[in-house]
Design a protein around this motif. Structure first.
Motif, PDB file in Angstrom:
ATOM      1  N   ALA A   1      23.296  -2.726   9.918  1.00  0.00           N
ATOM      2  CA  ALA A   1      24.477  -2.775   9.053  1.00  0.00           C
ATOM      3  C   ALA A   1      24.227  -3.657   7.835  1.00  0.00           C
ATOM      4  O   ALA A   1      24.802  -3.439   6.765  1.00  0.00           O
ATOM      5  N   SER A   2      23.328  -4.626   7.964  1.00  0.00           N
ATOM      6  CA  SER A   2      23.038  -5.534   6.855  1.00  0.00           C
ATOM      7  C   SER A   2      22.296  -4.853   5.712  1.00  0.00           C
ATOM      8  O   SER A   2      22.162  -5.438   4.630  1.00  0.00           O
ATOM      9  N   THR A   3      21.797  -3.631   5.916  1.00  0.00           N
ATOM     10  CA  THR A   3      21.119  -2.897   4.836  1.00  0.00           C
ATOM     11  C   THR A   3      22.112  -2.206   3.914  1.00  0.00           C
ATOM     12  O   THR A   3      21.722  -1.621   2.898  1.00  0.00           O
ATOM     13  N   LEU A   4      23.405  -2.273   4.246  1.00  0.00           N
ATOM     14  CA  LEU A   4      24.436  -1.539   3.516  1.00  0.00           C
ATOM     15  C   LEU A   4      24.632  -2.082   2.105  1.00  0.00           C
ATOM     16  O   LEU A   4      24.688  -3.287   1.880  1.00  0.00           O
ATOM     17  N   VAL A   5      24.736  -1.156   1.152  1.00  0.00           N
ATOM     18  CA  VAL A   5      25.007  -1.481  -0.256  1.00  0.00           C
ATOM     19  C   VAL A   5      26.085  -0.532  -0.757  1.00  0.00           C
ATOM     20  O   VAL A   5      25.999   0.683  -0.541  1.00  0.00           O
ATOM     21  N   GLU A   6      27.100  -1.075  -1.433  1.00  0.00           N
ATOM     22  CA  GLU A   6      28.146  -0.206  -1.973  1.00  0.00           C
ATOM     23  C   GLU A   6      27.663   0.510  -3.222  1.00  0.00           C
ATOM     24  O   GLU A   6      26.907  -0.036  -4.039  1.00  0.00           O
ATOM     25  N   SER A   7      28.099   1.737  -3.364  1.00  0.00           N
ATOM     26  CA  SER A   7      27.776   2.539  -4.535  1.00  0.00           C
ATOM     27  C   SER A   7      28.101   1.783  -5.818  1.00  0.00           C
ATOM     28  O   SER A   7      29.082   1.042  -5.900  1.00  0.00           O
ATOM     29  N   GLY A   8      27.243   1.962  -6.841  1.00  0.00           N
ATOM     30  CA  GLY A   8      27.435   1.317  -8.122  1.00  0.00           C
ATOM     31  C   GLY A   8      26.612   0.056  -8.304  1.00  0.00           C
ATOM     32  O   GLY A   8      26.567  -0.501  -9.409  1.00  0.00           O
ATOM     33  N   ALA A   9      25.945  -0.368  -7.247  1.00  0.00           N
ATOM     34  CA  ALA A   9      25.183  -1.610  -7.296  1.00  0.00           C
ATOM     35  C   ALA A   9      23.845  -1.428  -8.017  1.00  0.00           C
ATOM     36  O   ALA A   9      23.365  -0.313  -8.220  1.00  0.00           O
ATOM     37  N   THR A  10      23.263  -2.542  -8.398  1.00  0.00           N
ATOM     38  CA  THR A  10      21.876  -2.608  -8.850  1.00  0.00           C
ATOM     39  C   THR A  10      21.091  -3.354  -7.784  1.00  0.00           C
ATOM     40  O   THR A  10      21.489  -4.449  -7.370  1.00  0.00           O
ATOM     41  N   VAL A  11      20.000  -2.755  -7.302  1.00  0.00           N
ATOM     42  CA  VAL A  11      19.196  -3.386  -6.247  1.00  0.00           C
ATOM     43  C   VAL A  11      17.778  -3.596  -6.755  1.00  0.00           C
ATOM     44  O   VAL A  11      17.282  -2.827  -7.581  1.00  0.00           O
ATOM     45  N   PRO A  12      17.098  -4.628  -6.285  1.00  0.00           N
ATOM     46  CA  PRO A  12      15.724  -4.845  -6.722  1.00  0.00           C
ATOM     47  C   PRO A  12      14.781  -3.797  -6.142  1.00  0.00           C
ATOM     48  O   PRO A  12      15.016  -3.290  -5.035  1.00  0.00           O
ATOM     49  N   TYR A  13      13.741  -3.472  -6.901  1.00  0.00           N
ATOM     50  CA  TYR A  13      12.694  -2.615  -6.354  1.00  0.00           C
ATOM     51  C   TYR A  13      12.102  -3.356  -5.156  1.00  0.00           C
ATOM     52  O   TYR A  13      11.717  -4.515  -5.255  1.00  0.00           O
ATOM     53  N   PRO A  14      12.026  -2.695  -3.989  1.00  0.00           N
ATOM     54  CA  PRO A  14      11.667  -3.422  -2.770  1.00  0.00           C
ATOM     55  C   PRO A  14      10.199  -3.829  -2.701  1.00  0.00           C
ATOM     56  O   PRO A  14       9.334  -3.197  -3.309  1.00  0.00           O
ATOM     57  N   THR A  15       9.950  -4.855  -1.936  1.00  0.00           N
ATOM     58  CA  THR A  15       8.586  -5.329  -1.732  1.00  0.00           C
ATOM     59  C   THR A  15       7.830  -4.398  -0.788  1.00  0.00           C
ATOM     60  O   THR A  15       8.417  -3.648  -0.010  1.00  0.00           O
ATOM     61  N   GLY A  16       6.511  -4.441  -0.864  1.00  0.00           N
ATOM     62  CA  GLY A  16       5.665  -3.758   0.104  1.00  0.00           C
ATOM     63  C   GLY A  16       5.468  -2.282  -0.119  1.00  0.00           C
ATOM     64  O   GLY A  16       4.883  -1.597   0.728  1.00  0.00           O
ATOM     65  N   THR A  17       5.958  -1.743  -1.251  1.00  0.00           N
ATOM     66  CA  THR A  17       5.854  -0.305  -1.486  1.00  0.00           C
ATOM     67  C   THR A  17       5.510  -0.019  -2.940  1.00  0.00           C
ATOM     68  O   THR A  17       5.841  -0.791  -3.833  1.00  0.00           O
TER      69      THR A  17
END
Length: 236
Positions: free
Chosen positions: A62-78
């Motif tokens: 559940a902690s991976t949840l992000v509400e629509s409209g957000a800006t998220v960082p490009y994830p590490t490790g990929t």
């Protein structure tokens, strides 16, 4: 009565807004259906034969949840960060070993979601026969709109689903193309889990998945449900 003391503050309750309702939808678990559109299964090199195969699932916290409209960082490790546009089913009633005919009684509503994926890590895990967690279950990987309540638990069996990156269409299909439909998914999943209010089910993505980079904007739409949006920020 004695008060419980914790070593640190417990995790917050993760939740989503609900259209037309002041109260929020508290999220308990996030189930995801793998390879549930034929063309996507083919593009992933794993065709599905419904007559001989059963649906399979993976989970996101559940902690991976992000509400629509957000800006998220490009994830590490990929270096191969993918979008997957999906219809999300919100469960509002407990159920275990539910018959397909009764599955609609568990539905609270629907949302539009993105199952963001570290594809390179997922494929390495797949080829080595390992769990998909590093590729799927990571921070900011479950994007979701507000919940749209379903009148009488109505089942969505058709409707356009599409996704654009920077305005260019990348995914375009119809909910009628799901290999396992909503009733079948709920009935099958409830054989293995006691489904509970607050559970979310990401029902699978159509073909056309692909990579995004920092600065890209993802938008998606599902008829009768709504629009999802996500901006990819700089890497941390």
């Amino acid at each position: 009565m004695s008060q419980t003391h914790y070593l640190w503050n417990p995790s917050p309750v993760y939740s989503l807004p609900v259209k037309g309702v002041d109260a929020r939808f508290p999220v308990k678990r996030i189930f995801c259906v793998g390879r549930n559109y034929h063309a996507h299964a083919v593009e992933m090199g794993r065709p599905v034969d419904k007559s001989t195969m059963a649906p399979f699932y993976f989970l996101k916290d559940a902690s991976t949840l992000v509400e629509s409209g957000a800006t998220v960082p490009y994830p590490t490790g990929t270096s191969n960060y993918h979008y997957e546009m999906e219809l999300v089913v919100a469960i509002g009633k407990a159920g275990f070993r539910v018959a397909e005919a009764d599955a609609d009684s568990l539905i609270y509503g629907y949302a539009a979601g993105l199952d963001m994926t570290r594809r390179d890590l997922q494929l390495v895990a797949r080829e080595q026969g390992r769990p998909w967690d590093l590729g799927k279950n990571f921070e900011n990987s479950a994007v979701c709109t507000e919940i749209i309540p379903a009148a009488g638990g109505a089942v969505l069996d058709k409707g356009a689903i599409n996704l654009q990156v920077n305005g260019e269409t990348r995914q375009s299909a119809d909910l009628s193309m799901l290999i396992w439909n909503i009733r079948e998914i709920i009935a099958d999943l409830s054989k293995f889990y006691h489904l509970e209010p607050g559970d979310l089910i990401y029902t699978g993505t159509p073909e056309g998945v692909g990579a995004v980079k920092s600065g890209d904007r993802i938008t998606g739409h599902i008829d009768g449900v709504g629009d999802v949006a996500l901006t990819i920020g700089a890497a941390e």
